[in-house]
Enzyme design. Structure first.
Site, PDB file in Angstrom:
ATOM      1  N   ILE A   1       0.960  -1.193  -0.065  1.00  8.62           N
ATOM      2  CA  ILE A   1      -0.156   0.027  -0.054  1.00  8.62           C
ATOM      3  C   ILE A   1       0.866   1.219   0.082  1.00  8.62           C
ATOM      4  CG2 ILE A   1      -1.888   1.139   0.926  1.00  8.62           C
ATOM      5  CD1 ILE A   1      -2.410  -1.827   0.025  1.00  8.62           C
ATOM      6  N   ASP A   2       1.997   1.309   0.934  1.00  5.14           N
ATOM      7  CA  ASP A   2       2.780   2.307   0.620  1.00  5.14           C
ATOM      8  C   ASP A   2       3.498   2.326  -0.670  1.00  5.14           C
ATOM      9  OD1 ASP A   2       2.641   2.730   3.393  1.00  5.14           O
ATOM     10  OD2 ASP A   2       4.836   2.409   3.807  1.00  5.14           O
ATOM     11  N   LEU A   3       3.515   1.598  -1.455  1.00  4.73           N
ATOM     12  CA  LEU A   3       4.185   1.558  -2.905  1.00  4.73           C
ATOM     13  C   LEU A   3       3.170   2.020  -3.860  1.00  4.73           C
ATOM     14  CD1 LEU A   3       6.325  -1.772  -2.839  1.00  4.73           C
ATOM     15  CD2 LEU A   3       7.140   0.645  -2.669  1.00  4.73           C
TER      16      LEU A   3
END
Length: 377
Positions: free
Chosen positions: A171-173
């Site tokens: 999700i960060d990416l």
């Protein structure tokens, strides 16, 4: 003109106030394309400097995790709770093109580094702000929690077994990619109008936007997608792992009936493609279990390397399951690796995966920085 000057963002200054992964990934993206990226860290440093595996040197402040998103940057240490630290950030922001921030809603305002404050110093500033759940929600965002809350862990499990988190901070990416797109849009707008912009990206929205066909399945049919392991809900055979006679594990990605016919011929089972229950993708989805059982049995009788070569010859999408080390050691991955640099004797992984004949690729970048000093006046 040297290679660095020819890169698209050679005249751009990025002020990175973000930590962990999503924001720093965006910072490295711009660094690879020629930008000067100044990473502002608190006295203790970015927390990922301390996220080390058991195999890493305990006394280093450049962990493997930190290195994955911080090539090509300068590091300065500033305590933004002090007048001197805030003044230093304000001086940097006054001449920056882009600020990257990842504060919880309200925290940047308390520190005096929010968009409204920095815009007064630099009206053309573009400010990218990452949050967990949007600018109105004070809840902190953590990748693993967002994977759980947005359906990714549920879908990533095996039927009847516990949900599984992805082995990277997915999700960060995804949020990093959304922020890149927003910042590039803002740069284009500024080039046309001369105006700066606030770009807001949340982990929640980024995750939901990436559910793609799984989201559409629920929106269109009202039926909640269920976990299939590595299988695909609407294509068969696609994603399932098979083990060949020599132990090689491989997957198929057969999205067309023509490909399925070629697969059956490669397996020496051409008659399967003529059966009504397997002749079309729709039929194969309906008879998934029967087909998978046949494929597991037949592939288990054949040498994997030879089968993969034959499938490639027949243009049937297939590949061996590789470890991370095998993937990065493969000839096809070499262009994505950054060479070791002074102070860091290990290769790095590029974040920029696109190429154009109109500009060069950065041949090398400065190593992920050690925890930096206070800026010199």
């Amino acid at each position: 003109m040297n290679a660095a000057a020819a890169l698209p963002f050679a005249d751009i200054l990025i002020l990175e106030l973000a930590g962990v992964l999503a924001g720093p990934q965006v910072g490295q993206f711009f660094a690879e394309l020629g930008a000067t990226v100044v990473k502002v860290e608190p006295p203790a440093g970015d927390v990922t400097r301390t996220w080390k595996t058991a195999a890493e040197a305990p006394d280093t402040d450049v962990s493997a995790y930190f290195s994955c998103a911080n090539w090509g940057k300068e590091s300065v240490v500033l305590d933004l709770t002090t007048p001197a630290g805030l003044a230093a950030v304000h001086r940097l922001a006054a001449r920056a093109d882009i600020v990257l921030a990842s504060y919880k809603p309200g925290d940047a305002e308390k520190l005096g580094v929010d968009y409204a404050a920095l815009r007064q110093l630099n009206p053309e500033l573009i400010y990218g702000h990452l949050t967990g759940y949007g600018p109105a929600a004070k809840r902190a965002g953590y990748d693993a929690v967002l994977q759980a809350e947005t359906g990714f862990m549920h879908l990533n499990g095996l039927p009847g077994q516990a949900p599984q988190k992805m082995p990277v901070a997915l999700i960060d990416l995804l949020a990093a990619h959304q922020l890149k797109e927003g910042l590039l849009t803002a740069l284009y707008r500024r080039a046309c109008s001369g105006q700066g912009a606030l770009v807001q990206v949340s982990l929640l929205d980024s995750a939901l936007a990436s559910l793609a066909n799984q989201a559409a399945t629920w929106l269109v049919t009202g039926r909640d997608p269920q976990p299939l392991g590595s299988g695909h809900p609407s294509i068969v055979p696609y994603g399932t792992v098979y083990r060949a006679a020599d132990g090689i594990q491989l997957i198929l990605a057969v999205g067309a009936d023509r490909q399925f016919r070629q697969l059956c011929e490669a397996l020496g089972r051409a008659a399967w493609a003529a059966e009504a229950r397997f002749a079309t993708n729709e039929a194969r989805v309906a008879h998934r279990a029967a087909l998978e059982a046949l494929l597991h049995g037949r592939i288990g009788e054949l040498p994997g390397a030879e089968l993969l070569a034959e499938l490639e010859r027949r243009a049937v999408p297939a590949g061996a399951v590789r470890t991370v080390g095998e993937a990065l050691s493969h000839e096809s991955a070499q262009a994505m690796l950054l060479p070791p640099a002074a102070g860091f004797a290990h290769p790095g992984l590029r974040t920029v995966a696109f190429r154009s004949p109109q500009w060069p690729v950065a041949a090398a970048l400065p190593a992920p920085p050690r925890l930096g000093p206070l800026p010199v006046e």
